[in-house]
Scaffold this motif. Structure first.
Motif, PDB file in Angstrom:
ATOM      1  N   TYR A 126      -1.358  10.704  18.702  1.00  0.00           N
ATOM      2  CA  TYR A 126      -0.510   9.548  18.405  1.00  0.00           C
ATOM      3  C   TYR A 126      -0.712   9.102  16.955  1.00  0.00           C
ATOM      4  O   TYR A 126      -0.829   7.914  16.669  1.00  0.00           O
ATOM      5  CB  TYR A 126      -0.832   8.389  19.354  1.00  0.00           C
ATOM      6  CG  TYR A 126      -0.626   8.713  20.816  1.00  0.00           C
ATOM      7  CD1 TYR A 126       0.634   8.611  21.395  1.00  0.00           C
ATOM      8  CD2 TYR A 126      -1.696   9.115  21.604  1.00  0.00           C
ATOM      9  CE1 TYR A 126       0.827   8.903  22.741  1.00  0.00           C
ATOM     10  CE2 TYR A 126      -1.516   9.425  22.954  1.00  0.00           C
ATOM     11  CZ  TYR A 126      -0.253   9.316  23.512  1.00  0.00           C
ATOM     12  OH  TYR A 126      -0.075   9.613  24.841  1.00  0.00           O
ATOM     13  N   GLN A 127      -0.754  10.069  16.044  1.00  0.00           N
ATOM     14  CA  GLN A 127      -0.986   9.752  14.642  1.00  0.00           C
ATOM     15  C   GLN A 127       0.097   8.838  14.081  1.00  0.00           C
ATOM     16  O   GLN A 127      -0.180   7.964  13.253  1.00  0.00           O
ATOM     17  CB  GLN A 127      -1.044  11.038  13.824  1.00  0.00           C
ATOM     18  CG  GLN A 127      -1.338  10.861  12.346  1.00  0.00           C
ATOM     19  CD  GLN A 127      -2.735  10.328  12.058  1.00  0.00           C
ATOM     20  OE1 GLN A 127      -2.953   9.658  11.061  1.00  0.00           O
ATOM     21  NE2 GLN A 127      -3.691  10.633  12.932  1.00  0.00           N
ATOM     22  N   HIS A 128       1.329   8.998  14.554  1.00  0.00           N
ATOM     23  CA  HIS A 128       2.430   8.168  14.051  1.00  0.00           C
ATOM     24  C   HIS A 128       2.230   6.708  14.439  1.00  0.00           C
ATOM     25  O   HIS A 128       2.561   5.801  13.667  1.00  0.00           O
ATOM     26  CB  HIS A 128       3.765   8.683  14.590  1.00  0.00           C
ATOM     27  CG  HIS A 128       3.828   8.776  16.087  1.00  0.00           C
ATOM     28  ND1 HIS A 128       3.115   9.718  16.803  1.00  0.00           N
ATOM     29  CD2 HIS A 128       4.499   8.030  17.003  1.00  0.00           C
ATOM     30  CE1 HIS A 128       3.361   9.571  18.101  1.00  0.00           C
ATOM     31  NE2 HIS A 128       4.198   8.544  18.255  1.00  0.00           N
ATOM     32  N   LEU A 129       1.680   6.450  15.621  1.00  0.00           N
ATOM     33  CA  LEU A 129       1.417   5.070  16.020  1.00  0.00           C
ATOM     34  C   LEU A 129       0.273   4.466  15.211  1.00  0.00           C
ATOM     35  O   LEU A 129       0.290   3.278  14.890  1.00  0.00           O
ATOM     36  CB  LEU A 129       1.062   5.016  17.514  1.00  0.00           C
ATOM     37  CG  LEU A 129       2.192   5.268  18.515  1.00  0.00           C
ATOM     38  CD1 LEU A 129       1.656   5.172  19.935  1.00  0.00           C
ATOM     39  CD2 LEU A 129       3.308   4.261  18.311  1.00  0.00           C
ATOM     40  N   TYR A 130      -0.713   5.299  14.895  1.00  0.00           N
ATOM     41  CA  TYR A 130      -1.875   4.808  14.152  1.00  0.00           C
ATOM     42  C   TYR A 130      -1.478   4.363  12.749  1.00  0.00           C
ATOM     43  O   TYR A 130      -2.001   3.369  12.230  1.00  0.00           O
ATOM     44  CB  TYR A 130      -2.935   5.909  14.085  1.00  0.00           C
ATOM     45  CG  TYR A 130      -4.204   5.520  13.368  1.00  0.00           C
ATOM     46  CD1 TYR A 130      -5.185   4.762  14.012  1.00  0.00           C
ATOM     47  CD2 TYR A 130      -4.437   5.902  12.046  1.00  0.00           C
ATOM     48  CE1 TYR A 130      -6.355   4.404  13.358  1.00  0.00           C
ATOM     49  CE2 TYR A 130      -5.594   5.549  11.397  1.00  0.00           C
ATOM     50  CZ  TYR A 130      -6.553   4.800  12.045  1.00  0.00           C
ATOM     51  OH  TYR A 130      -7.705   4.445  11.391  1.00  0.00           O
ATOM     52  N   ARG A 131      -0.543   5.088  12.129  1.00  0.00           N
ATOM     53  CA  ARG A 131      -0.206   4.814  10.735  1.00  0.00           C
ATOM     54  C   ARG A 131       0.955   3.834  10.565  1.00  0.00           C
ATOM     55  O   ARG A 131       1.121   3.267   9.491  1.00  0.00           O
ATOM     56  CB  ARG A 131       0.128   6.125  10.014  1.00  0.00           C
ATOM     57  CG  ARG A 131      -1.064   7.071   9.900  1.00  0.00           C
ATOM     58  CD  ARG A 131      -0.709   8.307   9.103  1.00  0.00           C
ATOM     59  NE  ARG A 131      -1.799   9.261   9.036  1.00  0.00           N
ATOM     60  CZ  ARG A 131      -2.794   9.215   8.157  1.00  0.00           C
ATOM     61  NH1 ARG A 131      -2.820   8.246   7.266  1.00  0.00           N
ATOM     62  NH2 ARG A 131      -3.744  10.125   8.171  1.00  0.00           N
ATOM     63  N   GLU A 132       1.748   3.642  11.613  1.00  0.00           N
ATOM     64  CA  GLU A 132       2.940   2.809  11.430  1.00  0.00           C
ATOM     65  C   GLU A 132       2.624   1.318  11.458  1.00  0.00           C
ATOM     66  O   GLU A 132       3.432   0.500  11.008  1.00  0.00           O
ATOM     67  CB  GLU A 132       3.985   3.146  12.497  1.00  0.00           C
ATOM     68  CG  GLU A 132       3.669   2.617  13.878  1.00  0.00           C
ATOM     69  CD  GLU A 132       4.753   2.965  14.885  1.00  0.00           C
ATOM     70  OE1 GLU A 132       4.698   2.436  16.000  1.00  0.00           O
ATOM     71  OE2 GLU A 132       5.642   3.764  14.550  1.00  0.00           O
ATOM     72  N   SER A 133       1.459   0.935  11.988  1.00  0.00           N
ATOM     73  CA  SER A 133       1.089  -0.490  12.011  1.00  0.00           C
ATOM     74  C   SER A 133      -0.262  -0.681  11.339  1.00  0.00           C
ATOM     75  O   SER A 133      -1.067   0.255  11.249  1.00  0.00           O
ATOM     76  CB  SER A 133       1.026  -1.006  13.456  1.00  0.00           C
ATOM     77  OG  SER A 133      -0.027  -0.397  14.152  1.00  0.00           O
TER      78      SER A 133
END
Length: 243
Positions: A126-133
């Motif tokens: 879930y790298q995209h979730l980690y970096r988007e917020s």
């Protein structure tokens, strides 16, 4: 506002090993490995110390004192012949209770392993979730700083506890407390000392964890808005200003 748990459930899991090429995820993988090594080498330990006792006119007898994790040594008895009455034995106990430092160290190792497992799943799936917020990196930074401090405290406490365990389980310490060995007519000698290399490795791995978790704070900090905001003025000054 959608919670983090809801975002994880609604977003698809996408396994990507690419982040392992970056220090952030690679150090977390090392933390995962060394946290397992730290608590496994401590929690499963058992050892034996031995001495030989020869009462006057009698054969040599070897005495074994066994002990194990969590190192509540006064609960481990060993029987020594009564040289005044060779038909009976006297029960002695090892001295000291080092449960608190050993169990605290193992507890931190288990918690670090669980947190490393959870964050590796986040980094790789879930790298995209980690970096988007901004919330994810900030929480990750705070928890990592806390674990670095806990590794310092627990490793130092367990290192001191291990020194005391070595002293309490030394064959010559055992001989010191045996009343039969105080008589000149009896002979007592130290036997095999416990093999403590595994526990020495556990202490070393604890301080390695301290270095890994402390060093990883910098790479997590670079993902937070605190680091990004400090770089923005420099980027503006270096760029072309509008006329």
């Amino acid at each position: 506002m959608e919670s983090v748990a809801q975002k994880v459930l609604t977003s698809g899991f996408s396994l990507d090993f690419g982040p392992l090429k970056e220090p952030l995820a690679f150090l977390r993988l090392l933390e995962w490995v060394f946290s397992i090594f730290a608590f496994a080498t401590t929690a499963g330990y058992s050892g034996t110390s031995s001495v030989t006792v020869q009462c006057s006119g009698m054969a040599i007898q070897e005495i074994h004192a066994n002990f194990n994790y969590p190192f509540r040594l006064m609960q481990h008895p060993y029987n020594v012949p009564d040289c005044k009455d060779n038909k009976t034995t006297i029960a002695y106990f090892l001295t000291g209770d080092y449960t608190s430092s050993a169990q605290f160290y193992v507890c931190i190792g288990v918690l670090a392993f669980l947190y490393s497992t959870a964050t590796l799943v986040l980094y790789l799936g879930y790298q995209h979730l980690y970096r988007e917020s901004n919330r994810g990196p900030i929480v990750d930074l705070l928890v990592t700083v806390a674990f670095a401090f806990l590794w310092l405290v627990s490793s130092s406490a367990w290192a001191k506890g291990l020194v005391d365990v070595k002293r309490a389980t030394s064959p010559w310490t055992i001989i010191y407390f045996i009343s039969a060995c105080k008589g000149a007519e009896n002979k007592c000698n130290g036997g095999a000392a416990p093999h403590l290399g595994r526990l020495n490795a556990s202490v070393i791995s604890g301080f390695l964890n301290l270095i890994l978790w402390g060093g990883n704070c910098w790479f997590i900090y670079k993902e937070t808005p605190f680091h990004k905001s400090t770089n923005q003025p420099a980027e503006v000054e270096g760029g072309v200003r509008p006329s």
